[in-house]
Design a protein around this motif. Structure first.
Motif, PDB file in Angstrom:
ATOM      1  N   VAL A 110      22.123 -58.128-133.741  1.00 44.32           N
ATOM      2  CA  VAL A 110      21.013 -57.646-134.562  1.00 44.32           C
ATOM      3  C   VAL A 110      20.056 -58.806-134.877  1.00 44.32           C
ATOM      4  CG1 VAL A 110      20.360 -56.616-136.778  1.00 44.32           C
ATOM      5  CG2 VAL A 110      22.324 -55.715-135.510  1.00 44.32           C
ATOM      6  N   GLU A 111      20.596 -59.975-135.120  1.00 45.59           N
ATOM      7  CA  GLU A 111      19.762 -61.147-135.386  1.00 45.59           C
ATOM      8  C   GLU A 111      18.844 -61.433-134.193  1.00 45.59           C
ATOM      9  OE1 GLU A 111      20.648 -65.473-137.297  1.00 45.59           O
ATOM     10  OE2 GLU A 111      21.920 -64.905-135.603  1.00 45.59           O
ATOM     11  N   ALA A 112      19.373 -61.345-132.977  1.00 47.03           N
ATOM     12  CA  ALA A 112      18.568 -61.564-131.769  1.00 47.03           C
ATOM     13  C   ALA A 112      17.513 -60.474-131.624  1.00 47.03           C
ATOM     14  CB  ALA A 112      19.464 -61.612-130.535  1.00 47.03           C
ATOM     15  N   ALA A 113      17.885 -59.228-131.888  1.00 49.49           N
ATOM     16  CA  ALA A 113      16.928 -58.119-131.798  1.00 49.49           C
ATOM     17  C   ALA A 113      15.823 -58.283-132.835  1.00 49.49           C
ATOM     18  CB  ALA A 113      17.647 -56.790-131.990  1.00 49.49           C
TER      19      ALA A 113
ATOM     20  N   ARG B  22      20.477 -48.777-127.572  1.00 52.40           N
ATOM     21  CA  ARG B  22      21.824 -48.245-127.866  1.00 52.40           C
ATOM     22  C   ARG B  22      22.749 -49.365-128.325  1.00 52.40           C
ATOM     23  NH1 ARG B  22      20.735 -45.253-123.226  1.00 52.40           N
ATOM     24  NH2 ARG B  22      22.028 -46.624-121.955  1.00 52.40           N
ATOM     25  N   GLU B  23      22.638 -50.529-127.690  1.00 49.83           N
ATOM     26  CA  GLU B  23      23.473 -51.669-128.080  1.00 49.83           C
ATOM     27  C   GLU B  23      23.137 -52.124-129.504  1.00 49.83           C
ATOM     28  OE1 GLU B  23      22.676 -54.550-125.056  1.00 49.83           O
ATOM     29  OE2 GLU B  23      23.983 -53.563-123.589  1.00 49.83           O
ATOM     30  N   ILE B  24      21.856 -52.153-129.821  1.00 53.77           N
ATOM     31  CA  ILE B  24      21.448 -52.561-131.167  1.00 53.77           C
ATOM     32  C   ILE B  24      21.905 -51.529-132.188  1.00 53.77           C
ATOM     33  CG2 ILE B  24      19.473 -53.047-132.669  1.00 53.77           C
ATOM     34  CD1 ILE B  24      18.072 -54.049-130.023  1.00 53.77           C
ATOM     35  N   GLN B  25      21.779 -50.254-131.855  1.00 48.76           N
ATOM     36  CA  GLN B  25      22.223 -49.216-132.771  1.00 48.76           C
ATOM     37  C   GLN B  25      23.730 -49.308-132.998  1.00 48.76           C
ATOM     38  OE1 GLN B  25      20.025 -47.152-134.539  1.00 48.76           O
ATOM     39  NE2 GLN B  25      21.910 -47.073-135.706  1.00 48.76           N
ATOM     40  N   ALA B  26      24.481 -49.587-131.958  1.00 48.69           N
ATOM     41  CA  ALA B  26      25.929 -49.762-132.102  1.00 48.69           C
ATOM     42  C   ALA B  26      26.231 -50.963-132.996  1.00 48.69           C
ATOM     43  CB  ALA B  26      26.587 -49.933-130.730  1.00 48.69           C
ATOM     44  N   ALA B  27      25.465 -52.038-132.833  1.00 46.30           N
ATOM     45  CA  ALA B  27      25.660 -53.219-133.678  1.00 46.30           C
ATOM     46  C   ALA B  27      25.323 -52.898-135.136  1.00 46.30           C
ATOM     47  CB  ALA B  27      24.805 -54.376-133.162  1.00 46.30           C
ATOM     48  N   LEU B  28      24.259 -52.159-135.361  1.00 50.94           N
ATOM     49  CA  LEU B  28      23.902 -51.751-136.727  1.00 50.94           C
ATOM     50  C   LEU B  28      25.001 -50.876-137.330  1.00 50.94           C
ATOM     51  CD1 LEU B  28      20.144 -51.036-136.099  1.00 50.94           C
ATOM     52  CD2 LEU B  28      21.032 -52.733-137.729  1.00 50.94           C
ATOM     53  N   ASP B  29      25.569 -49.992-136.527  1.00 47.02           N
ATOM     54  CA  ASP B  29      26.667 -49.143-137.002  1.00 47.02           C
ATOM     55  C   ASP B  29      27.879 -49.990-137.367  1.00 47.02           C
ATOM     56  OD1 ASP B  29      25.108 -46.878-136.682  1.00 47.02           O
ATOM     57  OD2 ASP B  29      25.996 -46.327-134.752  1.00 47.02           O
ATOM     58  N   GLU B  30      28.145 -51.035-136.584  1.00 43.88           N
ATOM     59  CA  GLU B  30      29.251 -51.948-136.881  1.00 43.88           C
ATOM     60  C   GLU B  30      29.011 -52.646-138.221  1.00 43.88           C
ATOM     61  OE1 GLU B  30      32.849 -53.955-136.201  1.00 43.88           O
ATOM     62  OE2 GLU B  30      32.000 -52.559-134.749  1.00 43.88           O
TER      63      GLU B  30
END
Length: 126
Positions: free
Chosen positions: A46-49, A10-18
């Motif tokens: 996202v870079e870390a993911a 969810r955190e990664i998806q939020a970052a992608l949305d940003e």
């Protein structure tokens, strides 16, 4: 989706949305105080993911190249280039024909540029 864990996904998806909605490119702190913008934090997340799960995140970056704002596409191309330089070069080359504008921030200096100008400068450095 990414296979890292539900909360983390969810955190990664939020970052992608940003990144998808980004209007400014800033890779570091901005302004006199060196404030890190939310979009810069999203980029770092996202870079870390991507480092943890390149296969799971890579498809999302390809979607960003197609769907994101001009600034979001810069972030996507930069991230792709980090894991696959040839694909990154292809992305930058494709962006080199786009006249869309976006904001930039380097330290205290705010500016505007186009994808064409940014991509051309990026490719000439590489």
């Amino acid at each position: 989706m990414f296979g890292i864990g539900k909360k983390r996904d969810r955190e990664i998806q939020a970052a992608l949305d940003e990144l998808r909605q980004a209007d400014t490119v800033a890779f570091g702190g901005v302004g006199i105080a060196g404030t890190v913008l939310p979009v810069t934090e999203a980029y770092r997340r996202v870079e870390a993911a991507l480092a943890e799960d390149p296969e799971g995140v890579r498809g999302e970056l390809d979607r960003l190249l197609d769907e994101a704002t001009p600034a979001g596409r810069v972030y996507a191309a930069t991230l792709i280039e980090g894991v696959d330089p040839a694909a990154g070069r292809t992305a930058w080359t494709a962006l080199g024909g786009d006249p869309a504008e976006f904001g930039t921030f380097t330290g205290c200096v705010m500016g505007r540029t186009t994808l064409r100008e940014y991509a051309t400068a990026h490719l000439s450095r590489g």
